[in-house]
Scaffold this motif. Sequence first.
Motif, PDB file in Angstrom:
ATOM      1  N   LEU A 167     -54.780  -6.536 -59.736  1.00 23.84           N
ATOM      2  CA  LEU A 167     -53.730  -5.888 -58.959  1.00 23.84           C
ATOM      3  C   LEU A 167     -53.185  -6.913 -57.969  1.00 23.84           C
ATOM      4  N   ARG A 168     -51.859  -7.033 -57.908  1.00 26.62           N
ATOM      5  CA  ARG A 168     -51.276  -8.057 -57.033  1.00 26.62           C
ATOM      6  C   ARG A 168     -50.027  -7.538 -56.342  1.00 26.62           C
ATOM      7  N   ILE A 169     -49.842  -7.984 -55.087  1.00 28.93           N
ATOM      8  CA  ILE A 169     -48.600  -7.751 -54.362  1.00 28.93           C
ATOM      9  C   ILE A 169     -48.079  -9.089 -53.854  1.00 28.93           C
ATOM     10  N   TYR A 170     -46.767  -9.282 -53.992  1.00 36.71           N
ATOM     11  CA  TYR A 170     -46.098 -10.421 -53.384  1.00 36.71           C
ATOM     12  C   TYR A 170     -45.326  -9.934 -52.160  1.00 36.71           C
ATOM     13  N   GLU A 171     -45.652 -10.482 -51.005  1.00 35.16           N
ATOM     14  CA  GLU A 171     -44.940 -10.163 -49.767  1.00 35.16           C
ATOM     15  C   GLU A 171     -43.779 -11.142 -49.618  1.00 35.16           C
ATOM     16  N   ARG A 172     -42.559 -10.628 -49.762  1.00 32.98           N
ATOM     17  CA  ARG A 172     -41.382 -11.497 -49.612  1.00 32.98           C
ATOM     18  C   ARG A 172     -40.833 -11.444 -48.191  1.00 32.98           C
ATOM     19  N   GLN A 173     -40.767 -10.251 -47.617  1.00 30.36           N
ATOM     20  CA  GLN A 173     -40.266 -10.084 -46.246  1.00 30.36           C
ATOM     21  C   GLN A 173     -41.034  -8.954 -45.580  1.00 30.36           C
ATOM     22  N   ASN A 174     -41.709  -9.256 -44.489  1.00 34.15           N
ATOM     23  CA  ASN A 174     -42.399  -8.217 -43.734  1.00 34.15           C
ATOM     24  C   ASN A 174     -41.385  -7.328 -43.021  1.00 34.15           C
ATOM     25  N   PHE A 175     -41.874  -6.272 -42.395  1.00 32.02           N
ATOM     26  CA  PHE A 175     -40.995  -5.356 -41.666  1.00 32.02           C
ATOM     27  C   PHE A 175     -40.173  -6.139 -40.646  1.00 32.02           C
ATOM     28  N   THR A 176     -38.869  -6.121 -40.821  1.00 31.60           N
ATOM     29  CA  THR A 176     -37.945  -6.876 -39.977  1.00 31.60           C
ATOM     30  C   THR A 176     -36.903  -5.925 -39.423  1.00 31.60           C
ATOM     31  N   THR A 177     -36.610  -6.037 -38.134  1.00 30.24           N
ATOM     32  CA  THR A 177     -35.646  -5.120 -37.513  1.00 30.24           C
ATOM     33  C   THR A 177     -34.509  -5.882 -36.844  1.00 30.24           C
ATOM     34  N   SER A 178     -33.368  -5.228 -36.788  1.00 33.66           N
ATOM     35  CA  SER A 178     -32.214  -5.704 -36.027  1.00 33.66           C
ATOM     36  C   SER A 178     -31.690  -4.524 -35.234  1.00 33.66           C
ATOM     37  N   THR A 179     -31.644  -4.665 -33.940  1.00 36.98           N
ATOM     38  CA  THR A 179     -31.194  -3.582 -33.069  1.00 36.98           C
ATOM     39  C   THR A 179     -30.000  -4.066 -32.263  1.00 36.98           C
ATOM     40  N   ASP A 180     -28.914  -3.284 -32.282  1.00 40.32           N
ATOM     41  CA  ASP A 180     -27.704  -3.723 -31.604  1.00 40.32           C
ATOM     42  C   ASP A 180     -26.929  -2.505 -31.098  1.00 40.32           C
ATOM     43  N   PHE A 181     -25.851  -2.804 -30.370  1.00 41.37           N
ATOM     44  CA  PHE A 181     -25.037  -1.766 -29.745  1.00 41.37           C
ATOM     45  C   PHE A 181     -23.674  -1.705 -30.411  1.00 41.37           C
ATOM     46  N   TYR A 182     -23.277  -0.484 -30.818  1.00 39.28           N
ATOM     47  CA  TYR A 182     -21.975  -0.287 -31.456  1.00 39.28           C
ATOM     48  C   TYR A 182     -21.007   0.229 -30.398  1.00 39.28           C
ATOM     49  N   VAL A 183     -20.076  -0.633 -29.991  1.00 36.53           N
ATOM     50  CA  VAL A 183     -19.225  -0.350 -28.839  1.00 36.53           C
ATOM     51  C   VAL A 183     -18.298   0.843 -29.064  1.00 36.53           C
ATOM     52  N   ARG A 184     -17.794   0.999 -30.273  1.00 41.26           N
ATOM     53  CA  ARG A 184     -16.746   1.986 -30.501  1.00 41.26           C
ATOM     54  C   ARG A 184     -17.178   3.412 -30.167  1.00 41.26           C
ATOM     55  N   ASN A 185     -18.411   3.779 -30.500  1.00 42.32           N
ATOM     56  CA  ASN A 185     -18.864   5.142 -30.178  1.00 42.32           C
ATOM     57  C   ASN A 185     -20.065   5.155 -29.239  1.00 42.32           C
ATOM     58  N   LEU A 186     -20.324   4.009 -28.608  1.00 42.00           N
ATOM     59  CA  LEU A 186     -21.392   3.899 -27.611  1.00 42.00           C
ATOM     60  C   LEU A 186     -22.737   4.382 -28.155  1.00 42.00           C
ATOM     61  N   THR A 187     -23.147   3.837 -29.281  1.00 39.20           N
ATOM     62  CA  THR A 187     -24.449   4.181 -29.846  1.00 39.20           C
ATOM     63  C   THR A 187     -25.250   2.913 -30.109  1.00 39.20           C
ATOM     64  N   MET A 188     -26.539   3.070 -30.054  1.00 38.58           N
ATOM     65  CA  MET A 188     -27.442   2.000 -30.447  1.00 38.58           C
ATOM     66  C   MET A 188     -27.887   2.258 -31.871  1.00 38.58           C
ATOM     67  N   ILE A 189     -27.888   1.236 -32.703  1.00 41.49           N
ATOM     68  CA  ILE A 189     -28.340   1.378 -34.080  1.00 41.49           C
ATOM     69  C   ILE A 189     -29.453   0.363 -34.338  1.00 41.49           C
ATOM     70  N   SER A 190     -30.489   0.829 -34.996  1.00 45.04           N
ATOM     71  CA  SER A 190     -31.619  -0.030 -35.328  1.00 45.04           C
ATOM     72  C   SER A 190     -31.843   0.004 -36.837  1.00 45.04           C
ATOM     73  N   VAL A 191     -31.896  -1.158 -37.440  1.00 43.91           N
ATOM     74  CA  VAL A 191     -32.063  -1.286 -38.883  1.00 43.91           C
ATOM     75  C   VAL A 191     -33.404  -1.948 -39.172  1.00 43.91           C
ATOM     76  N   GLY A 192     -34.131  -1.389 -40.126  1.00 38.96           N
ATOM     77  CA  GLY A 192     -35.401  -1.985 -40.543  1.00 38.96           C
ATOM     78  C   GLY A 192     -35.394  -2.217 -42.041  1.00 38.96           C
ATOM     79  N   ARG A 193     -36.061  -3.276 -42.479  1.00 38.58           N
ATOM     80  CA  ARG A 193     -36.111  -3.556 -43.915  1.00 38.58           C
ATOM     81  C   ARG A 193     -37.322  -4.434 -44.229  1.00 38.58           C
ATOM     82  N   GLY A 194     -37.642  -4.477 -45.510  1.00 41.54           N
ATOM     83  CA  GLY A 194     -38.726  -5.315 -45.996  1.00 41.54           C
ATOM     84  C   GLY A 194     -38.593  -5.483 -47.498  1.00 41.54           C
ATOM     85  N   ARG A 195     -39.217  -6.520 -48.042  1.00 37.36           N
ATOM     86  CA  ARG A 195     -39.162  -6.762 -49.485  1.00 37.36           C
ATOM     87  C   ARG A 195     -40.543  -7.129 -50.008  1.00 37.36           C
TER      88      ARG A 195
END
Length: 304
Positions: free
Chosen positions: A259-287
């Motif tokens: 049984l094998r797993i290849y870790e390509r990208q660990n949990f990675t986040t980008s958090t930023d502010f969307y000016v147009r509607n004054l909201t914070m958005i946080s994105v997470g991803r992994g591969r």
Amino acid sequence: MSLMVRTNFQDIFDNLLPAIDTIYIQSRDLDESKAPWKQIFGVKKSKRQFEQVTGFTGFPKFGTVAEGADIPLMKVGQLFDKKFTHTKWAGAWQVSEEMEDDDQYELVASLARAFARSFRFTKEVDMANVLNNGFGTEDAADGSDVFATHTLFDQSTISNLSTADFGVSAAQAVYNSFATLTDDQGIRIHLSPAYIVANPAMRWVIGEVLGSEYKPYVATNERNVLYEESLKEIYWPEITDTDAWFVFTKPGDLNDNGLRIYERQNFTTSTDFYVRNLTMISVGRGRWSRGVIDWRQGYASQGA
């Protein structure tokens, strides 16, 4: 209309965005050190789009050679190509300026921890599905189901599939199977069971069979040899069949080629502010990618 830039909202950026990233970093919900799959999967790192493994047979037995005669070359055959293509998993969430301002981080912090927990759970389910689907849609590198009757290079067959409910006889069959395993040239290999994996509903049956000094379910005082074996129990809620059970060797016993797993990208986040509607958005991803190369690491049953 004037251009809206993030410097107009410096308090929000100075307070909220770094706080969210800190919560992710400190979140215990991302801790995989005790995850069930960590114990039975060989873990590799990858820096490419995919990884490919090519399998070969071992060498056949040595032959006798007359004095002064040429020593014949031993033949090794190619078995398979197993490709691991990494899959990207991603999600996002957002909150308004008013929620952040009124909540003083309590709810927002809870959401951040829940987001991290969701990522870890997603990975757990994907890893468990290697076992859940090992009787049908998940194949080993030889093209057969992970748990099935396998045809070797020399055209002999070996099965790592049982149809029995877990009990004393079934457990004895596991040990007998591992003790007699050979490679594709018929050379005996030395593998020992190390882990038994099942849904938590199997805890009681497995505990009775392995944890009793005397044979369970009989009136005699026969010694239970299984009691003397060191088979570590792993109860994994993401195993969907409550009658199924799986036994594995340590990953290193097959050089992580089971049984094998290849870790390509660990949990990675980008958090930023969307000016147009004054909201914070946080994105997470992994591969990552996962699968089975050599089926010999495992032995399993769906139950009777």
